[in-house]
Motif scaffolding. Structure first.
Motif, mmCIF file in Angstrom:
data_model
loop_
_atom_site.group_PDB
_atom_site.id
_atom_site.type_symbol
_atom_site.label_atom_id
_atom_site.label_comp_id
_atom_site.label_asym_id
_atom_site.label_seq_id
_atom_site.Cartn_x
_atom_site.Cartn_y
_atom_site.Cartn_z
ATOM 1 N N ASP B 471 3.539 13.341 11.220
ATOM 2 C CA ASP B 471 2.291 13.594 10.508
ATOM 3 C C ASP B 471 1.119 12.866 11.165
ATOM 4 O O ASP B 471 0.122 12.588 10.530
ATOM 5 C CB ASP B 471 2.416 13.183 9.033
ATOM 6 C CG ASP B 471 2.778 11.710 8.891
ATOM 7 O OD1 ASP B 471 2.986 11.059 9.928
ATOM 8 O OD2 ASP B 471 2.847 11.222 7.751
ATOM 9 N N SER B 472 1.268 12.524 12.441
ATOM 10 C CA SER B 472 0.166 11.808 13.078
ATOM 11 C C SER B 472 -0.949 12.762 13.502
ATOM 12 O O SER B 472 -2.108 12.389 13.539
ATOM 13 C CB SER B 472 0.669 11.014 14.279
ATOM 14 O OG SER B 472 1.252 11.871 15.205
ATOM 15 N N ARG B 473 -0.599 14.005 13.777
ATOM 16 C CA ARG B 473 -1.628 14.984 14.168
ATOM 17 C C ARG B 473 -2.412 15.437 12.941
ATOM 18 O O ARG B 473 -1.826 15.605 11.866
ATOM 19 C CB ARG B 473 -0.966 16.214 14.779
ATOM 20 C CG ARG B 473 -0.523 16.014 16.193
ATOM 21 C CD ARG B 473 -1.638 16.306 17.153
ATOM 22 N NE ARG B 473 -1.479 15.414 18.309
ATOM 23 C CZ ARG B 473 -2.371 15.294 19.262
ATOM 24 N NH1 ARG B 473 -3.475 15.986 19.233
ATOM 25 N NH2 ARG B 473 -2.175 14.481 20.265
ATOM 26 N N LEU B 474 -3.679 15.679 13.092
ATOM 27 C CA LEU B 474 -4.467 16.183 11.968
ATOM 28 C C LEU B 474 -4.338 17.702 11.934
ATOM 29 O O LEU B 474 -4.619 18.385 12.915
ATOM 30 C CB LEU B 474 -5.930 15.781 12.145
ATOM 31 C CG LEU B 474 -6.157 14.276 12.236
ATOM 32 C CD1 LEU B 474 -7.652 13.989 12.327
ATOM 33 C CD2 LEU B 474 -5.567 13.561 11.030
ATOM 34 N N ARG B 475 -3.884 18.217 10.791
ATOM 35 C CA ARG B 475 -3.710 19.659 10.681
ATOM 36 C C ARG B 475 -4.861 20.295 9.945
ATOM 37 O O ARG B 475 -5.252 21.414 10.226
ATOM 38 C CB ARG B 475 -2.420 19.977 9.929
ATOM 39 C CG ARG B 475 -1.210 19.579 10.699
ATOM 40 C CD ARG B 475 0.018 19.929 9.909
ATOM 41 N NE ARG B 475 0.532 21.212 10.333
ATOM 42 C CZ ARG B 475 1.784 21.590 10.121
ATOM 43 N NH1 ARG B 475 2.618 20.821 9.471
ATOM 44 N NH2 ARG B 475 2.198 22.754 10.545
ATOM 45 N N LEU B 476 -5.371 19.613 8.936
ATOM 46 C CA LEU B 476 -6.404 20.261 8.139
ATOM 47 C C LEU B 476 -7.424 19.225 7.661
ATOM 48 O O LEU B 476 -7.495 18.905 6.483
ATOM 49 C CB LEU B 476 -5.743 21.001 6.946
ATOM 50 C CG LEU B 476 -6.649 21.838 6.050
ATOM 51 C CD1 LEU B 476 -7.601 22.694 6.854
ATOM 52 C CD2 LEU B 476 -5.821 22.718 5.144
ATOM 53 N N ALA B 477 -8.199 18.664 8.593
ATOM 54 C CA ALA B 477 -9.288 17.760 8.229
ATOM 55 C C ALA B 477 -10.297 18.593 7.454
ATOM 56 O O ALA B 477 -10.649 19.694 7.867
ATOM 57 C CB ALA B 477 -9.922 17.178 9.475
ATOM 58 N N ASP B 478 -10.723 18.094 6.311
ATOM 59 C CA ASP B 478 -11.435 18.981 5.404
ATOM 60 C C ASP B 478 -12.897 18.570 5.172
ATOM 61 O O ASP B 478 -13.812 19.344 5.424
ATOM 62 C CB ASP B 478 -10.661 19.037 4.090
ATOM 63 C CG ASP B 478 -11.014 20.284 3.302
ATOM 64 O OD1 ASP B 478 -12.166 20.694 3.353
ATOM 65 O OD2 ASP B 478 -10.124 20.837 2.639
ATOM 66 N N ASP B 479 -13.130 17.368 4.686
ATOM 67 C CA ASP B 479 -14.517 16.976 4.429
ATOM 68 C C ASP B 479 -14.661 15.501 4.765
ATOM 69 O O ASP B 479 -13.669 14.766 4.847
ATOM 70 C CB ASP B 479 -14.873 17.229 2.955
ATOM 71 C CG ASP B 479 -16.395 17.139 2.750
ATOM 72 O OD1 ASP B 479 -17.137 17.282 3.745
ATOM 73 O OD2 ASP B 479 -16.819 16.910 1.607
ATOM 74 N N LEU B 480 -15.901 15.056 4.953
ATOM 75 C CA LEU B 480 -16.088 13.676 5.371
ATOM 76 C C LEU B 480 -17.390 13.126 4.800
ATOM 77 O O LEU B 480 -18.269 13.874 4.347
ATOM 78 C CB LEU B 480 -16.127 13.584 6.888
ATOM 79 C CG LEU B 480 -17.435 14.042 7.582
ATOM 80 C CD1 LEU B 480 -17.510 13.419 8.936
ATOM 81 C CD2 LEU B 480 -17.484 15.537 7.678
ATOM 82 N N ASP B 481 -17.485 11.824 4.818
ATOM 83 C CA ASP B 481 -18.776 11.192 4.629
ATOM 84 C C ASP B 481 -18.759 9.899 5.435
ATOM 85 O O ASP B 481 -17.688 9.408 5.826
ATOM 86 C CB ASP B 481 -19.088 10.942 3.151
ATOM 87 C CG ASP B 481 -20.609 11.004 2.918
ATOM 88 O OD1 ASP B 481 -21.362 10.932 3.917
ATOM 89 O OD2 ASP B 481 -21.025 11.121 1.760
#
Lengths: 337, 704, 350
Positions: B471-481
Motif C-alpha cells: 500500500d505504499s503506492r498512491l492509488r487514489l489521492a483525492d483532495d488536499l489542503d
C-alpha cells in the motif's frame, strides 16, 4: 478482409495459381530433385529403386498420416513412437508365449486405444497443451514397456504371428506389402478427412476451435477422436514395421524418429496452427525426404552425412517458403510457433 | 450483543487477506513452489542424507548444468518461440571444448571462449532463420536439431578417440569441473550469477521489457516500433550460448565425450520449463519459474534413480508427475483470476446513524437556489471534480482527459489547457507562492509551477507494517489542503481500488482510505490517519492547527489535529450527514462549505449493516446489478466549526447541478464542480466577503 | 569340477535361506558326528557379507546380457545375505554419471559398484574417485581406460580377431571382398577394442575392402538396419558384415532379408550366447557367432564380488588387488549349439 475475400471460390482458385504455398514449393523441389537424380544418377530411375524408396518411407509415411490428422486438428502427438513400439511388442510377446493370436492383437490394440484416449481426454478436457500431454504419455508408455510386460526391450517376430505377416513382411506383385499398407492407410485417412462429417469437423476445429464450438460442433469429443485415430495408425504402423523387419526394438522410442514424423508432416504444408493440409501434403513431404535419402545412398554418402544433407535441404525448403510467403507481423497469430 | 460481535468480526477478521494474497504477482508461481516443496519433502523422507552437504552440492552442480539450458529455453519461450535444437548445440559444444582442451592442448580461457562463440553461432543460425527470415520456430529448430545432431555425430566420430587418448593436466579445467568455492561448485556459482543477471534484465531493464513485450503481443510490439526481429533472433543466440555453457561445465566435470550426449535433452528441458509454469506461446515466464522447474525435474529424475527404481517405473512416475504438476499449474493460471474476482470484494460492517431529515423545517431543507445560476464552459469541460481560482480570478478545473483547464477572467469565455498532467485531476490547492498542488487519481500528488511546469511531489508513502498488498503506492489521492507551515495533507480515498472502481469500494465500505502528510521540508511522505471510510474532502481548520476531513461512505465529517495541544487526535464534527460528503472548503465567514455528491437511501444504509448479503451479491450478480450509493442528487451545505448546519443549497430541477463534488468560494461567488458534470456553476452569494479567497498569494519573497 | 561346485552351492541354497539357520543346522551335525571339526575360515567368510551392499550400474536393462548378469548377482546376494541394487542408466550416459556421482556421495556408501561402461572414458574419472572413497569398482564386460579392483568380460580384441578371421575365411579372393563393419557407440569398448582385433587380422588380408565402418549409436537395431540397407544398395555384392552384438544385428539381418540377400551375405556377430543367438544361428541369419558366455561371466562376477567384500572385511583398500578375468570365448555354429544349448534367464542357476 483479405481472408474473407479469399474464401470466395473464384478468387481462391485465382490465388492458388499465383501463390506458391509450401506444399507446392516442396512438391516442386521434389520434382526438381527427382528429375536431377533421374538424369545424373545411374540406377536411380528404375522400378527396383523406386520401390525401394517407397518401402523405405512407408512406416514414416503412415506415422505421418496419423500425425497429420492430429496436427490438422491443431494438436500434436509426440507419443506416436511409443504407441508404435510398446503395444506392438506386447502383442508379439503375448503371441510368442502362446496366447491366441486374436487375443494378443486385441491386447496390443487396446493398450494403444487406452493411450490414444488418455491423450485426447487430457488435451481436450483437462486442456493441458498437446505438446506436454503427449510428451508425458509417450514417456509413460515407454516406461510401461520397460517395467515387466515385455521380457526384453527387443522382441523378435514370433512365428505365431505369421498369419498376419502379410501386412508388411511379404510382397504382392513385386510390391512390398508395407507399401500397400501405406497406400491403404493413405486412402482411408483421405476419405475420412475429406468425405466424412467428422473429418470436416477436424478441419473446422483446427481452423478455429472457438468458432467450431459456437456453431455447435462436438469439439472435445472430436479432439479425443483425432488422438484415437493417431494411436490406431501408430499401432498398425508398428505391426507393419515389426513384420517387415522381423523384430520390434522398443528402444526406437529413444531415437529421433518422432522428429522425422513431425518433419514430413509440417514440411509437406500441414500447418502446425491447424486446419490446413491433408494426405497429399504428407505424401509430398515423405516423398521428398525419401528421395533425398535414396539419392544420397546411391551417391555413397555415409549415414551421418545423409542426415546432415537432408537437414540442410529441408531447411532450404522451409526458408524458400518463408521468403516467398513472408510472415506478416500484422496478421501473424499470437502463440503460433 | 450479537451486533457487537458482528461488528468486531468484520473489523478484525482478515477477510481481505485471501483476495489480496491471490492478487500478489508471485502467486503466479505458487504451483511450482508447492510442487518443489512436495518434491523435496517426499524425497528427503525417502532418501537418507538428502540434505548432506555432499549431496546438496552434487545436486547443485548437476542441476545448474541443466539450468543453463532451461534458462535459454525460457527466454526463447517468453519471446514466443521454441528451441528444440538445444540438445544438439549442447552436444557439439561439449565435444568441441573437450577436443580443444585435450587434443589441441589449448588453455582453458581461449577454449571456453571459442566454444561459447560456437554456441552463439549455432544459436545465430536459428536466430537468423526464425527472427529475420520469419521461419516457424518449431519446424526450424526441429530441422536444426537434426542438422546439428548429425554434425555432432560426425565430429564425435572424428574426435572421440583422440579425446579419450589425450589427457590434460590443466588445473583450471579441472577446477571448472570439480572445483568448489565455499563448498558450492563452480557451475552453481556461474548459474546463480547468470540467473540473477537475467532476472534483473527481464524485470528491470529496457531490453528485458522489449523481450516481454515481443512475447506478450508480437503485433503490438511491432506496431510500437520495437525491433521484433532483433529481439527474436537474439533470444536464440542467448539460448545457444547458454547451451554451450552447460556443455562446457558438463565436459569439465566428466572430462570425456560420449556418443549420446544431449540426445533427448530438448524434451527434458522443455518439461522443466513447462513444469516451472512457463507457457508455450510467449509472454509468460520468469527466471524464478525456470529455476523452479529445473530443480523439480532434476530432483525427481536423480532421486528416482537414487531410490533404485527401475527405468520403466522412473519413466512412469516422471510422466505422471509432469502431467500432474502442469495440469495443476494450468488450472491455477486459469482460475486464479476468477477466484480473485470472486474473493477480492469483502464488504465490511458499517452501522450508519439515522440520516437527518431534509424536510422543510430542517436545516437541510430542499430549495432551488442553484437552479438559475451562471454556467461556465458548458459542454466544453468534462468531469471538473474540483475548481479553484487564483489571485487574478482565473478559474481552474480538471478534466478527465488529464488536463487542467483555465478559464480566463473576467468573463470565463476563453478556455485554455493550463497544464497537461496525464491523469484525472481531483482536489486542488494553491500554495502562497502560486504553485498549484493537485491530487491526481492513479498518479499521486503533483504540482504545477507558475511557469506551468508539471512536477511530481510524491507518489508513495510509508508501507504499512502488516499489509499484504503493497500500500505504499498512491492509488487514489483525492483532495488536499496546505497547512500554514507548508505541510500538505491529502486524502487517499482507498488503497484497494482504482479510481473508476469507487463503486466497489462503496460496496465494501470498510476502512480502506487514509490521510497522508507530505512535508516539503524533509521531502517525506507519511501516513497520518489510517482505516478511514473513503476519506475525501480535506480542509484546513479556521484555527490553522487541524484539518477537517470528510468520509464519504461513512457520511461524516471529522477533525484531525496536526498541531497544538490536541495534536494527533481525531474528533467528530458531524457524525451523520443525509448524504455522501465530498470536498470541503472554507467560506468567507470562517465556516465551511461541504459538497454532498449524493443522498443516502434506507435500502443502501440497511445493506451496510449486512456484509454477508453484500458479499453474496458481489459473488452472484454482475457488477452492473450491484447496489450502489445514489449520486443523482446532491447539494452544498455550510457548517460551522461545531458542525451545525447553517445553510443548504439545492438544484431541485436536477438539470444544472444535480451532483456536486466541490465548491469554491471566491470574491463573493461560489463556484461549483461535479465529477459527472460538463459545466461549472457560478452562484452569487449574498452577504459574502467580496475580497475573500481561500488560498491568497503571499506577498514578498518567493518560494525557495 | 564345475558340476560339483555348483551342486554344492545348490545344496547350500536348499538347506537354508539364512545363515543363522544353516549355522545351527551345521553345528548340530558337528555335535552329532564327533569326527568332524570346525572350518576356521567359515565364520569369517559368512560374517564378511553381513551389512554389505553391492550396486550394479548397467548401461541398460531389459536385454539378455544385463538381465543374465543381474540374475546371477541377485542369486548370490540372496544366498550370502548382502544388499544388492540395480541403478539403470537406461542408455543415457549422463544419467549414468549422475548415478555414479550420487553413489559416491551418498551415505552410507555402497561397498562394491559393478559398473557397465558405456564408453572407455565417460565413467573413468568417477571410477577413480569411487575407489579413492573406498568403494570397490568392478567393471563388467565393457572396460574403461583405467583399471579398477576388478574386471570381468569378454576380450574385445580377441572377439574382433575371431569375427574378422571368420569373415576373411569366407570372403576369399573369389568374392568381392567387400565388408561392412558395424560398431557400437564411437568410443565404446566394443568399438575401439574390437576395431583393434579387426585391424590385426584385416591388415594381413589386402583383398578385403572395408566399404563402410559405421556406428549404430546405442546398439540400435533400427540404425543397424538403415545402415545395412544403404550399404546393400550401394554395394549389392557385399560379402560380409561384422556386427557388434546379436541384439543390434537383428536389424542387420532384417535388412539383408529385406533385400533378398539372406544367405548371400556372411554375417558375423557376437554376444552373450542367449536364446536369441541360437534363433539367429538356426534360421541361418547369422553365420558366425562369438559368445562370451553370460552364465560363466556371471560366475566370475559373483566370485570377484565375493573376493572384494572379503577384502573389504579384512580392511583392505580397493586398489589392493586388481584382478582381470577375461571370459573364455566360444564360437557358436549350427552344430555346436545342438550340444550346448543357449541359455536364458530362466535356465540360469547359482
Amino acid at each position: 478482409m483479405n481472408t474473407t475475400a479469399s474464401l470466395l471460390p473464384k478468387e481462391k482458385t485465382a490465388a492458388k495459381i499465383i501463390k506458391l504455398d509450401q506444399q507446392t514449393i516442396v512438391f516442386l523441389i521434389f520434382i526438381i530433385i527427382f528429375i536431377a537424380f533421374s538424369i545424373f544418377l545411374p540406377g536411380f530411375l528404375n522400378t527396383g529403386n523406386l520401390v525401394n524408396i517407397l518401402r523405405s518411407i512407408s512406416v514414416l509415411g503412415m506415422l505421418g498420416l496419423g500425425m497429420a490428422v492430429v496436427v490438422i486438428g491443431r494438436g500434436i502427438d509426440l507419443s506416436m513412437v511409443a504407441i508404435l513400439a510398446v503395444p506392438t511388442a506386447l502383442t508379439m510377446t503375448l503371441a510368442s508365449t502362446g496366447v491366441d493370436l486374436g487375443l494378443a492383437l486385441i491386447a496390443g490394440v487396446a493398450l494403444a486405444i487406452a493411450f490414444g484416449l488418455l491423450n485426447g481426454l487430457l488435451t481436450a478436457y483437462a486442456e493441458v497443451p498437446a505438446l506436454l500431454t503427449t510428451l508425458a504419455t509417450g514417456l509413460g508408455l515407454a516406461g510401461i514397456g520397460q517395467s515387466g510386460i515385455l521380457q526384453f526391450d527387443v522382441v523378435p517376430w514370433p512365428d505365431q504371428l505369421n498369419p498376419i505377416e502379410w501386412i508388411g513382411g511379404t510382397t504382392l506383385f513385386g510390391i512390398p506389402s508395407s507399401v500397400i499398407s501405406f497406400a491403404v492407410v493413405a486412402i482411408a485417412v483421405s476419405v475420412f478427412l475429406k468425405r466424412t462429417k467428422l473429418g470436416l469437423f477436424i478441419y473446422a476445429i483446427g481452423d478455429n476451435p472457438n468458432a467450431a464450438r459456437t456453431t455447435g460442433m462436438p469439439v472435445r469429443p472430436v479432439m479425443v477422436l483425432q488422438y484415437l485415430i493417431a494411436a490406431l495408425i501408430a499401432v498398425f504402423a508398428g505391426l507393419v514395421m515389426a513384420s517387415s523387419s522381423a523384430v520390434m526394438d522398443t528402444r526406437i522410442y529413444n531415437l529421433s524418429l518422432i522428429y522425422n514424423v513431425v518433419l514430413v508432416v509440417v514440411l509437406g504444408g500441414v500447418g502446425l496452427s491447424g486446419g490446413r493440409g491433408g494426405v497429399w501434403n504428407v505424401i509430398v513431404g515423405t516423398l521428398l525426404v525419401g528421395t533425398i535419402l535414396n539419392g544420397m545412398t546411391i551417391l555413397n554418402f555415409s549415414y551421418d552425412a545423409q542426415n546432415l544433407v537432408k537437414g540442410v535441404i529441408l531447411l532450404m525448403a522451409i526458408a524458400i517458403d518463408s521468403v516467398l510467403n513472408p510472415r506478416n507481423e500484422e496478421t501473424a497469430q499470437q502463440g503460433d510457433i | 450483543m450479537l451486533t457487537t460481535l458482528k461488528k468486531y468480526r468484520y473489523q478484525y477478521w482478515p477477510d481481505t487477506a485471501v483476495g489480496e494474497l491471490l492478487k500478489k504477482p508471485w502467486m503466479d508461481t505458487a504451483v511450482p513452489v508447492v510442487a518443489l516443496m512436495l518434491t523435496v519433502a517426499f524425497f528427503s523422507w525417502q532418501l537418507s542424507g538428502f540434505f548432506s552437504i555432499s549431496t546438496v552440492s552434487d545436486n547443485l552442480q548437476q542441476a545448474s548444468e541443466l539450468g543453463f539450458i532451461v534458462l535459454g529455453m525460457t527466454l526463447v519461450l517468453i519471446v514466443g518461440g521454441i528451441d528444440l535444437s538445444v540438445g544438439s548445440t549442447y552436444a557439439i559444444c561439449n565435444v568441441l571444448v573437450l577436443y580443444l582442451i585435450h587434443v589441441e592442448q589449448m588453455p582453458v580461457l581461449p577454449a571456453v571462449g571459442i566454444t561459447l562463440l560456437c554456441g552463439a553461432l549455432l544459436g545465430a543460425i536459428n536466430g537468423i532463420l526464425i527472427g529475420y527470415l520469419g521461419l516457424r520456430a518449431f519446424l526450424t529448430t526441429l530441422v536444426t536439431l537434426i542438422v546439428f545432431r548429425s554434425l555432432f555425430d560426425m565430429l564425435q566420430f572424428q574426435w572421440a578417440v583422440g579425446i579419450a587418448t589425450h589427457t590434460t593436466d590443466s588445473e583450471a579445467w579441472y577446477y571448472l569441473g570439480t572445483g568448489y568455492f565455499l563448498s558450492i561448485p563452480m557451475a552453481a556459482w556461474a548459474f546463480a550469477a547468470i540467473a540473477i543477471a537475467t532476472h534483473i534484465y527481464l524485470t528491470r531493464m529496457r531490453g528485458g521489457w522489449h523481450v516481454m513485450a515481443v512475447g506478450g503481443s508480437r503485433r503490438s510490439a511491432y506496431n510500437a516500433g520495437l525491433p521484433v526481429k532483433r529481439v527474436v533472433a537474439s533470444s536464440y543466440v542467448v539460448s545457444g550460448v547458454l547451451a554451450s555453457m552447460s556443455g562446457i561445465f558438463y565436459g569439465a566435470r566428466i572430462d570425456s565425450s560420449s556418443a549420446d550426449t544431449g540426445s533427448g535433452m530438448a524434451i527434458i528441458v522443455l518439461a522443466a520449463a513447462l513444469v516451472g509454469g512457463i507457457r508455450l506461446g510467449g509472454g509468460k515466464g520468469s527466471v524464478t519459474k525456470a529455476v523452479l522447474g529445473t530443480v523439480i525435474v532434476f530432483l525427481i529424475t536423480s532421486s528416482l534413480s537414487s531410490m533404485a527404481t527401475t527405468a520403466g517405473v522412473s519413466r512412469i512416475v516422471l510422466a505422471v508427475i509432469f502431467l500432474l504438476f502442469t495440469t495443476l499449474d494450468i488450472r491455477w493460471f486459469k482460475n486464479r483470476g476468477k477466484a480473485v474476482q470472486e474473493l477480492y470484494v469483502t464488504p465490511g460492517y458499517l452501522d450508519l446513524p439515522k440520516a437527518p431529515s431534509t424536510a422543510a423545517e430542517s436545516p437541510y431543507a430542499v430549495n432551488d437556489k442553484l437552479h438559475d445560476i451562471e454556467l461556465i464552459g458548458l459542454g466544453r469541460v468534462e468531469s471538473p471534480e474540483d475548481v479553484i481560482l487564483d489571485d487574478d480570478d482565473n478559474l481552474y478545473c480538471g478534466t478527465r482527459h488529464g488536463n487542467i483547464m483555465r478559464f480566463l477572467a473576467p468573463d470565463y469565455q476563453q478556455m485554455e489547457v493550463y497544464a497537461h498532467v496525464g491523469g484525472q485531476p481531483l482536489g486542488m490547492a494553491f500554495d502562497p507562492d502560486g504553485y498549484l498542488y493537485v491530487c491526481i487519481g492513479g498518479m499521486g500528488l503533483y504540482r504545477v509551477t507558475p511557469e506551468r511546469k508539471v512536477e511530481k511531489v510524491t507518489d508513495e508513502t510509508n508501507r504499512s507494517l502488516f499489509s499484504i498488498a503493497d500500500d505504499s503506492r498512491l492509488r487514489l489521492a483525492d483532495d488536499l489542503d496546505i497547512a500554514p507551515d507548508g505541510r500538505i495533507f491529502f486524502s487517499e480515498a482507498t488503497v484497494r481500488y482504482e479510481m473508476h472502481e469507487w463503486q466497489i469500494d462503496s460496496l465494501e465500505s470498510r476502512g480502506n482510505g487514509r490521510i497522508i502528510c507530505y512535508d516539503p521540508h524533509t521531502n517525506q511522505t507519511r501516513t497520518v490517519v489510517k482505516n478511514l471510510v473513503f476519506p475525501n474532502g480535506i480542509c484546513l481548520g479556521s484555527e490553522g492547527q487541524s484539518i477537517l476531513f470528510a468520509e464519504s461512505w461513512a457520511c461524516r465529517i471529522s477533525r484531525y489535529w496536526f498541531d497544538g495541544p490536541q495534536k494527533g487526535r481525531v474528533e467528530p464534527v458531524i457524525s451523520s450527514l443525509p448524504g455522501y460528503p465530498d470536498n470541503i472548503n472554507r467560506a468567507s465567514d470562517g465556516n465551511y462549505w461541504i459538497a454532498l455528491m449524493g443522498m443516502r437511501g434506507p435500502a443502501f444504509d440497511l445493506s451496510m449493516r449486512k456484509p454477508a448479503f453484500r458479499r453474496r451479491m458481489s459473488k452472484r450478480l454482475a457488477q452492473d446489478e450491484w447496489l450502489s450509493p445514489n449520486i443523482n442528487v446532491g447539494c452544498v451545505v455550510k457548517c460551522n466549526d461545531q458542525g451545525e448546519i447553517l445553510e443548504a443549497l439545492w438544484d431541485r430541477s436536477g438539470v444544472n447541478h444535480p451532483m456536486i463534488t466541490s465548491m469554491r468560494e471566491h470574491r463573493g461567488y461560489l463556484y461549483l464542480g461535479g465529477i459527472s458534470n460538463n459545466r461549472i456553476g457560478r452562484y452569487k452569494l449574498e452577504k459574502a466577503d467580496p475580497n475573500f479567497m481561500q488560498h491568497p498569494r503571499r506577498r514578498g519573497k518567493p518560494h525557495a | 569340477m564345475t558340476n560339483i561346485l555348483s551342486s554344492f552351492r545348490k545344496k547350500w541354497r536348499s538347506i537354508a535361506t539364512t545363515a543363522v539357520v544353516s549355522t545351527l543346522a551345521m553345528s548340530s551335525v558337528v555335535q552329532a558326528a564327533q569326527l568332524s571339526m570346525n572350518d576356521p575360515e567359515r565364520d569369517a567368510y559368512y560374517s564378511s557379507f553381513s551389512g554389505k551392499s553391492v550396486v550394479f550400474v548397467p548401461v541398460f536393462m531389459g536385454l539378455d546380457l544385463t538381465e543374465g548378469w543381474n540374475k546371477m548377482m541377485e542369486m548370490q546376494s540372496k544366498a550370502l545375505g548382502y544388499k544388492y541394487q540395480v541403478r539403470n542408466a537406461n542408455f543415457n550416459t549422463q544419467a549414468g554419471t549422475r548415478i555414479l556421482t550420487s553413489l559416491i556421495h551418498q551415505n552410507p556408501k555402497p561397498d562394491v559398484i559393478v559398473v557397465h561402461n558405456p564408453d572407455v572414458t565417460s565413467y573413468a574419472r568417477l571410477e577413480k574417485q569411487a575407489e579413492k572413497e573406498g568403494i570397490f569398482v568392478i567393471q563388467l564386460n565393457m572396460k574403461s581406460t583405467i583399471m579398477t579392483s576388478g574386471f570381468v568380460g569378454g576380450d574385445a580384441v580377441q572377439i574382433g580377431k575371431l569375427q574378422a578371421e571368420s569373415v576373411v575365411n569366407h570372403c576369399g579372393p573369389k568374392t568381392s571382398g567387400k565388408v561392412l563393419i558395424l560398431t557400437g557407440p564411437t568410443t565404446s569398448p566394443w568399438s575401439v577394442y574390437m576395431e583393434k582385433g579387426y585391424q590385426e587380422v584385416l591388415s594381413k588380408h589386402p583383398n578385403i575392402k572395408v566399404v563402410a565402418r559405421q556406428s549404430t549409436g546405442n546398439y540400435d537395431s533400427s540404425k543397424a538396419k538403415s545402415i545395412t540397407q544403404v550399404v546393400l544398395q550401394q554395394h549389392p555384392d557385399l560379402c560380409g558384415v561384422m556386427g557388434v552384438w546379436d541384439v543390434t544385428d537383428q536389424g542387420t539381418v532384417a535388412a539383408i532379408k529385406d533385400a533378398g540377400k539372406k544367405g548371400k551375405v556372411f554375417v558375423s556377430t557376437s554376444g552373450g550366447g542367449g536364446t536369441l543367438a541360437c534363433k539367429l544361428i538356426e534360421d541361418g541369419s547369422v553365420d558366425n557367432y562369438v559368445s562370451y558366455d553370460v552364465p560363466g561371466q556371471g560366475r566370475d562376477l559373483d566370485d570377484l564380488i565375493s573376493a572384494s567384500l572379503q577384502a573389504k572385511a579384512r580392511g583392505e583398500k580397493p586398489d589392493f588387488h586388481k584382478t582381470a578375468l577375461y571370459t573364455p570365448l566360444h564360437e557358436l555354429t549350427k552344430e555346436s549349439i545342438k550340444k550346448h544349448p543357449c541359455w536364458s534367464v530362466d535356465t540360469m542357476r547359482y
